[in-house]
Every structure is written in C-alpha cells, then in structure tokens.
Scaffold this motif. Structure first.
Motif, short mmCIF file in Angstrom:
data_model
loop_
_atom_site.label_atom_id
_atom_site.label_comp_id
_atom_site.label_asym_id
_atom_site.label_seq_id
_atom_site.Cartn_x
_atom_site.Cartn_y
_atom_site.Cartn_z
N VAL A 226 -7.71 1.15 -0.01
CA VAL A 226 -7.35 -0.05 0.74
C VAL A 226 -8.56 -0.59 1.51
O VAL A 226 -9.52 0.13 1.78
CB VAL A 226 -6.21 0.23 1.74
CG1 VAL A 226 -4.93 0.64 1.02
CG2 VAL A 226 -6.60 1.27 2.77
N LEU B 140 -6.02 5.64 1.52
CA LEU B 140 -4.96 5.67 2.52
C LEU B 140 -4.16 6.96 2.43
O LEU B 140 -3.68 7.33 1.36
CB LEU B 140 -4.03 4.47 2.32
CG LEU B 140 -2.83 4.36 3.25
CD1 LEU B 140 -3.28 4.16 4.69
CD2 LEU B 140 -1.93 3.22 2.80
N LEU C 292 -3.98 -3.58 7.43
CA LEU C 292 -4.51 -3.57 6.07
C LEU C 292 -4.75 -4.99 5.60
O LEU C 292 -3.90 -5.87 5.76
CB LEU C 292 -3.55 -2.88 5.11
CG LEU C 292 -3.31 -1.39 5.36
CD1 LEU C 292 -2.34 -0.84 4.32
CD2 LEU C 292 -4.62 -0.62 5.32
N LEU D 291 -7.42 7.37 7.17
CA LEU D 291 -8.24 6.68 6.18
C LEU D 291 -9.30 7.68 5.74
O LEU D 291 -10.12 8.13 6.55
CB LEU D 291 -8.87 5.42 6.77
CG LEU D 291 -7.87 4.36 7.19
CD1 LEU D 291 -8.57 3.25 7.98
CD2 LEU D 291 -7.16 3.77 5.97
N ALA E 293 0.83 -1.20 0.00
CA ALA E 293 0.00 0.00 0.00
C ALA E 293 0.86 1.25 0.00
O ALA E 293 1.85 1.34 0.73
CB ALA E 293 -0.92 0.01 1.22
N ALA F 156 -9.15 -1.89 5.15
CA ALA F 156 -8.48 -1.81 6.45
C ALA F 156 -9.40 -2.33 7.54
O ALA F 156 -10.63 -2.25 7.42
CB ALA F 156 -8.10 -0.36 6.75
#
Length: 139
Positions: A85, A98, A123, A106, A79, A87
């Motif tokens: 992403v 991200l 993640l 986030l 990442a 998470a």
C-alpha cells in the motif's frame, strides 16, 4: 512524485507468446504468438481511480521494488492484510506491506528498515503492479 492527473497514451498491443519462458532450465523456443497483450487491460482495472508513482528509497527491495520503479496504484481497491500500500505517515507518503493482525503495522521488505506501528492509518491506495528495468541497475 505523483503523476496526477494521469497521462494515458493510446493503447498499444504487443505479442503475447503462448508458451511461458522458463526461468530455470531452458526449453526449445516456439515460433508462434497466441494473442496480444494490452498493458492497460492487464494493469488497470479502474481507470478513474488508478495512478502511477515512482518508488523512492530501498525499503521494499526484498519485494523486488527498487528506487525509481514505477508503481500502479488503485485508490478504489480495498486494502487487505498483506497488500502493498501507499500510506501517509507523519505527513509523508510511504510504500509498505500492510499488516492488519495481530497488530496494525506497515512492514518494510528490507531488514535495514524499522516496522512502522501507526496510531492512525491513512491509505492512498493499493499497489497492484510495479515495473522495473533490469537494465537500470547494471553498473
């Protein structure tokens, strides 16, 4: 809902037209196919670490990711700042953009949602593609 183990279907190749389709002023259509496109080859770099998951909610609508859309997630992808992403936050999974600097965060892509500033970040993977149906949102 996570789809694991992943279910793979036989490869299906579909025509890929040589000329791009204008999203602005239309141009005359071409009647030839340049090659074929295999969505497995396009969307999946690492079969063993890739899975599909459906999005839930509206926090990423500004990105064009809507409730029910299918995301392609690669667990082996490293990442980077700005990646989308999956998470784990408070024992639940969420999809967000991200931010690594100036502060770990986030970011939702909908102003109705708050930015998450996690103390720790676990993640699950990087969203490499997502698919939505333009017909699904017609009402």
């Amino acid at each position: 809902m996570l789809l694991w183990p992943p279910i793979f279907t036989p490869r299906v190749r579909v025509p890929l037209f040589a000329d791009p389709c204008a999203a602005g002023f239309p141009s005359p259509a071409q009647d030839y196919v340049e090659s074929e496109l295999d969505l497995n080859e396009l969307c999946i770099r690492r079969r063993a670490s890739t899975f599909f998951v459906r999005a839930s909610g509206s926090s990423m609508e500004g990105l064009g990711l809507y409730d029910g859309d299918v995301m392609v997630v690669d667990r082996a992808e490293e990442a980077s700042h700005g990646d989308v992403v999956i998470a784990e936050v408070n024992r639940e999974f969420t999809v967000k953009r991200l931010q690594l600097h100036p502060r770990l965060a986030l970011l939702p892509m909908n102003p109705a949602y708050s930015i998450i500033y996690p103390e720790e970040l676990q993640l699950l993977g990087v969203v490499t593609w997502f698919f939505n149906s333009t017909r699904a949102r017609r009402r």
